[in-house]
Design a protein around this motif. Structure first.
Motif, PDB file in Angstrom:
ATOM      1  N   LEU A 121      21.058  39.348  37.900  1.00 18.40           N
ATOM      2  CA  LEU A 121      21.883  38.976  36.747  1.00 18.40           C
ATOM      3  C   LEU A 121      22.684  40.170  36.237  1.00 18.40           C
ATOM      4  CD1 LEU A 121      19.418  36.675  34.755  1.00 18.40           C
ATOM      5  CD2 LEU A 121      21.442  35.975  36.061  1.00 18.40           C
ATOM      6  N   GLY A 122      22.115  41.368  36.353  1.00 15.42           N
ATOM      7  CA  GLY A 122      22.868  42.561  35.959  1.00 15.42           C
ATOM      8  C   GLY A 122      24.076  42.789  36.840  1.00 15.42           C
ATOM      9  N   ILE A 123      23.909  42.565  38.138  1.00 15.36           N
ATOM     10  CA  ILE A 123      25.046  42.700  39.060  1.00 15.36           C
ATOM     11  C   ILE A 123      26.134  41.688  38.709  1.00 15.36           C
ATOM     12  CG2 ILE A 123      25.749  42.481  41.475  1.00 15.36           C
ATOM     13  CD1 ILE A 123      22.922  43.425  42.240  1.00 15.36           C
ATOM     14  N   ALA A 124      25.736  40.432  38.490  1.00 16.76           N
ATOM     15  CA  ALA A 124      26.705  39.387  38.164  1.00 16.76           C
ATOM     16  C   ALA A 124      27.369  39.650  36.814  1.00 16.76           C
ATOM     17  CB  ALA A 124      26.019  38.022  38.169  1.00 16.76           C
ATOM     18  N   SER A 125      26.584  40.085  35.833  1.00 21.13           N
ATOM     19  CA  SER A 125      27.157  40.350  34.507  1.00 21.13           C
ATOM     20  C   SER A 125      28.170  41.473  34.561  1.00 21.13           C
ATOM     21  CB  SER A 125      26.033  40.694  33.523  1.00 21.13           C
ATOM     22  OG  SER A 125      25.113  39.633  33.411  1.00 21.13           O
ATOM     23  N   MET A 126      27.858  42.519  35.322  1.00 20.99           N
ATOM     24  CA  MET A 126      28.823  43.606  35.482  1.00 20.99           C
ATOM     25  C   MET A 126      30.134  43.105  36.058  1.00 20.99           C
ATOM     26  SD  MET A 126      30.399  45.695  37.889  1.00 20.99           S
ATOM     27  CE  MET A 126      29.471  45.100  39.303  1.00 20.99           C
ATOM     28  N   HIS A 127      30.041  42.237  37.069  1.00 19.37           N
ATOM     29  CA  HIS A 127      31.251  41.730  37.715  1.00 19.37           C
ATOM     30  C   HIS A 127      32.116  40.944  36.736  1.00 19.37           C
ATOM     31  CE1 HIS A 127      33.785  39.811  40.790  1.00 19.37           C
ATOM     32  NE2 HIS A 127      33.607  38.700  40.103  1.00 19.37           N
ATOM     33  N   TYR A 128      31.513  39.991  36.045  1.00 18.00           N
ATOM     34  CA  TYR A 128      32.324  39.108  35.202  1.00 18.00           C
ATOM     35  C   TYR A 128      32.782  39.793  33.920  1.00 18.00           C
ATOM     36  CZ  TYR A 128      31.316  35.399  38.472  1.00 18.00           C
ATOM     37  OH  TYR A 128      31.240  34.644  39.624  1.00 18.00           O
ATOM     38  N   LEU A 129      32.020  40.764  33.424  1.00 17.44           N
ATOM     39  CA  LEU A 129      32.524  41.531  32.290  1.00 17.44           C
ATOM     40  C   LEU A 129      33.672  42.426  32.724  1.00 17.44           C
ATOM     41  CD1 LEU A 129      32.318  42.288  29.337  1.00 17.44           C
ATOM     42  CD2 LEU A 129      30.601  44.007  29.948  1.00 17.44           C
ATOM     43  N   GLY A 130      33.566  43.004  33.929  1.00 13.95           N
ATOM     44  CA  GLY A 130      34.683  43.785  34.449  1.00 13.95           C
ATOM     45  C   GLY A 130      35.931  42.938  34.640  1.00 13.95           C
ATOM     46  N   MET A 131      35.753  41.704  35.085  1.00 12.17           N
ATOM     47  CA  MET A 131      36.900  40.808  35.233  1.00 12.17           C
ATOM     48  C   MET A 131      37.496  40.443  33.879  1.00 12.17           C
ATOM     49  SD  MET A 131      37.389  40.341  38.445  1.00 12.17           S
ATOM     50  CE  MET A 131      38.480  38.921  38.445  1.00 12.17           C
ATOM     51  N   ALA A 132      36.651  40.373  32.843  1.00  8.95           N
ATOM     52  CA  ALA A 132      37.160  40.080  31.506  1.00  8.95           C
ATOM     53  C   ALA A 132      38.042  41.209  30.977  1.00  8.95           C
ATOM     54  CB  ALA A 132      35.997  39.840  30.542  1.00  8.95           C
ATOM     55  N   GLY A 133      37.918  42.402  31.548  1.00  7.94           N
ATOM     56  CA  GLY A 133      38.764  43.516  31.145  1.00  7.94           C
ATOM     57  C   GLY A 133      40.134  43.512  31.783  1.00  7.94           C
ATOM     58  N   MET A 134      40.414  42.560  32.669  1.00  6.68           N
ATOM     59  CA  MET A 134      41.739  42.477  33.291  1.00  6.68           C
ATOM     60  C   MET A 134      42.769  41.970  32.283  1.00  6.68           C
ATOM     61  SD  MET A 134      40.893  40.878  37.044  1.00  6.68           S
ATOM     62  CE  MET A 134      42.639  40.660  37.352  1.00  6.68           C
ATOM     63  N   ARG A 135      43.958  42.531  32.348  1.00  3.01           N
ATOM     64  CA  ARG A 135      45.065  42.116  31.486  1.00  3.01           C
ATOM     65  C   ARG A 135      46.266  41.791  32.376  1.00  3.01           C
ATOM     66  NH1 ARG A 135      41.344  41.736  28.851  1.00  3.01           N
ATOM     67  NH2 ARG A 135      40.804  42.775  26.879  1.00  3.01           N
ATOM     68  N   LEU A 136      46.692  40.536  32.302  1.00  2.00           N
ATOM     69  CA  LEU A 136      47.863  40.093  33.065  1.00  2.00           C
ATOM     70  C   LEU A 136      48.545  38.965  32.304  1.00  2.00           C
ATOM     71  CD1 LEU A 136      46.644  37.282  34.381  1.00  2.00           C
ATOM     72  CD2 LEU A 136      45.694  38.847  36.055  1.00  2.00           C
ATOM     73  N   ASP A 137      49.729  38.565  32.778  1.00  2.00           N
ATOM     74  CA  ASP A 137      50.506  37.528  32.113  1.00  2.00           C
ATOM     75  C   ASP A 137      50.029  36.153  32.578  1.00  2.00           C
ATOM     76  OD1 ASP A 137      52.455  36.366  30.510  1.00  2.00           O
ATOM     77  OD2 ASP A 137      53.942  36.359  32.140  1.00  2.00           O
ATOM     78  N   CYS A 186      28.336  43.058  47.298  1.00  2.00           N
ATOM     79  CA  CYS A 186      29.617  42.635  47.882  1.00  2.00           C
ATOM     80  C   CYS A 186      29.699  41.120  48.029  1.00  2.00           C
ATOM     81  CB  CYS A 186      29.815  43.311  49.235  1.00  2.00           C
ATOM     82  SG  CYS A 186      30.081  45.094  49.124  1.00  2.00           S
ATOM     83  N   GLY A 187      28.590  40.497  48.456  1.00  2.00           N
ATOM     84  CA  GLY A 187      28.594  39.047  48.587  1.00  2.00           C
ATOM     85  C   GLY A 187      28.832  38.367  47.258  1.00  2.00           C
ATOM     86  N   MET A 188      28.162  38.887  46.206  1.00  2.00           N
ATOM     87  CA  MET A 188      28.374  38.331  44.883  1.00  2.00           C
ATOM     88  C   MET A 188      29.819  38.526  44.420  1.00  2.00           C
ATOM     89  SD  MET A 188      28.643  39.283  41.499  1.00  2.00           S
ATOM     90  CE  MET A 188      29.258  37.837  40.645  1.00  2.00           C
ATOM     91  N   HIS A 189      30.372  39.723  44.678  1.00  2.00           N
ATOM     92  CA  HIS A 189      31.733  40.025  44.230  1.00  2.00           C
ATOM     93  C   HIS A 189      32.752  39.077  44.871  1.00  2.00           C
ATOM     94  CE1 HIS A 189      35.241  42.462  43.073  1.00  2.00           C
ATOM     95  NE2 HIS A 189      35.676  42.202  44.294  1.00  2.00           N
ATOM     96  N   TYR A 190      32.719  38.980  46.180  1.00  2.00           N
ATOM     97  CA  TYR A 190      33.751  38.184  46.859  1.00  2.00           C
ATOM     98  C   TYR A 190      33.516  36.687  46.695  1.00  2.00           C
ATOM     99  CZ  TYR A 190      35.773  42.418  48.731  1.00  2.00           C
ATOM    100  OH  TYR A 190      36.398  43.640  48.846  1.00  2.00           O
ATOM    101  N   MET A 191      32.261  36.281  46.478  1.00  2.00           N
ATOM    102  CA  MET A 191      32.039  34.882  46.142  1.00  2.00           C
ATOM    103  C   MET A 191      32.608  34.581  44.763  1.00  2.00           C
ATOM    104  SD  MET A 191      30.813  31.914  47.023  1.00  2.00           S
ATOM    105  CE  MET A 191      29.651  32.179  48.362  1.00  2.00           C
ATOM    106  N   GLY A 192      32.416  35.521  43.831  1.00  2.00           N
ATOM    107  CA  GLY A 192      32.991  35.344  42.500  1.00  2.00           C
ATOM    108  C   GLY A 192      34.507  35.344  42.522  1.00  2.00           C
ATOM    109  N   MET A 193      35.099  36.185  43.368  1.00  2.00           N
ATOM    110  CA  MET A 193      36.559  36.205  43.473  1.00  2.00           C
ATOM    111  C   MET A 193      37.088  34.925  44.110  1.00  2.00           C
ATOM    112  SD  MET A 193      37.228  38.957  41.956  1.00  2.00           S
ATOM    113  CE  MET A 193      38.995  38.977  42.211  1.00  2.00           C
ATOM    114  N   ALA A 194      36.289  34.317  45.008  1.00  2.50           N
ATOM    115  CA  ALA A 194      36.700  33.048  45.600  1.00  2.50           C
ATOM    116  C   ALA A 194      36.717  31.932  44.565  1.00  2.50           C
ATOM    117  CB  ALA A 194      35.760  32.680  46.750  1.00  2.50           C
TER     118      ALA A 194
END
Length: 288
Positions: A121-137, A186-194
């Motif tokens: 859960l720590g790995i997953a939380s890091m990923h999605y919190l990091g994604m929440a820091g993205m800023r785009l239009d 890595c599996g968690m990251h790219y699955m989340g990106m998918a």
């Protein structure tokens, strides 16, 4: 408007380097976890704290390197620095809780399941919190089932990695555990990106708030890499070396209880001459 997402703009380079970083952090962190099971109880917290920081730094750096290859064709991407660094702190804390449970109670049963679940859960939380820091239009949307699958991957692989690290059977087990941990991250990251899709606002504005990936490159790579190198040096030149030989626990001293002394062997067994005399006496017939 649907954005055109590309997660591999640099080809195989970013996934490969990201995996190596995840394995490096995992190798150091899991080796620290193994070492904590071999040393005196008073030294365990230091090794476990070093291990959780190593794993957290490794997966955080892995995420950043992988995100360097992520682009949306229609809009530039920037990052909010406080949220991005908060994801590092979250990773270290949650991974630390997981490995502290395994390091103190052993890699088996309920402790292994609980520690592996919290670490995943720590790995997953890091990923999605990091994604929440993205800023785009635009805005980010996720497929719920794919997100759930990514979290399950992280928890299962993290549990397997902690189990392998807890076997305390040498460096090869730790290397295998780090490879599993790298796959988990890595599996968690790219699955989340998918699971991600980007819906553009269509304002045509490229000036979004936040820092660009280039401005974050130095602190994201130099800082964690320097720490990982330091952690590696501690592992190499520590008192037990790379193989993690158990340290001799200090003799327990209790008031009023004398220390145990070894009994000489000559007092525990008859002398050879005495044994031969007794044997001859037993064979001599008795006169009545």
């Amino acid at each position: 408007m649907q954005g055109t997402v590309d997660g591999f703009s640099y080809g195989i380079v970013t996934p490969l380097v990201a995996y190596l970083m995840a394995c490096l952090g995992g190798a150091l962190g899991l080796r620290c976890t193994t070492r904590s099971m071999l040393v005196a109880r008073s030294r365990r917290p230091a090794w476990l704290a070093l291990g959780s920081t190593a794993i957290g730094s490794g997966i955080w750096t892995m995420h950043f390197i992988a995100m360097m290859g992520f682009t949306v064709d229609e809009t530039p991407i920037h990052y909010d620095k406080p949220i991005t660094f908060a994801s590092l702190a979250l990773a270290i804390v949650m991974v630390g809780i997981g490995i502290f449970i395994v390091g103190s109670r052993g890699a088996r049963g309920t402790a292994l399941f609980t520690g592996g679940t919290i670490t995943g859960l720590g790995i997953a939380s890091m990923h999605y919190l990091g994604m929440a820091g993205m800023r785009l239009d635009g805005r980010l949307e996720y497929n719920t089932l794919t997100v759930a699958a990514s979290v399950v991957i992280a928890m299962l692989a993290a549990t397997a990695a902690l189990w392998a690290a807890g076997q305390v059977k040498g460096v090869l087990w730790s290397v295998g555990a780090s490879l599993i941990m790298g796959l988990a991250v890595c599996g968690m990251h790219y699955m989340g990106m998918a699971a991600l899709s980007v819906h553009l606002h269509g304002t045509g504005g490229g000036a979004t708030a936040g820092d660009s990936p280039a401005s974050l490159l130095a602190p994201m790579l130099v800082g964690p890499l320097a720490f990982l190198l330091l952690a590696g040096a501690v592992m190499l030149f520590g008192p037990t070396g790379v193989v993690g030989q158990p340290e001799e626990p200090p003799a327990e001293e209790k008031p009023g209880v004398p220390a145990h002394t070894a009994v000489p062997r000559r007092l525990r067994h008859p002398a050879p001459a005495a044994r031969r005399t007794a044997h001859r006496a037993a064979r001599t017939p008795q006169n009545h």
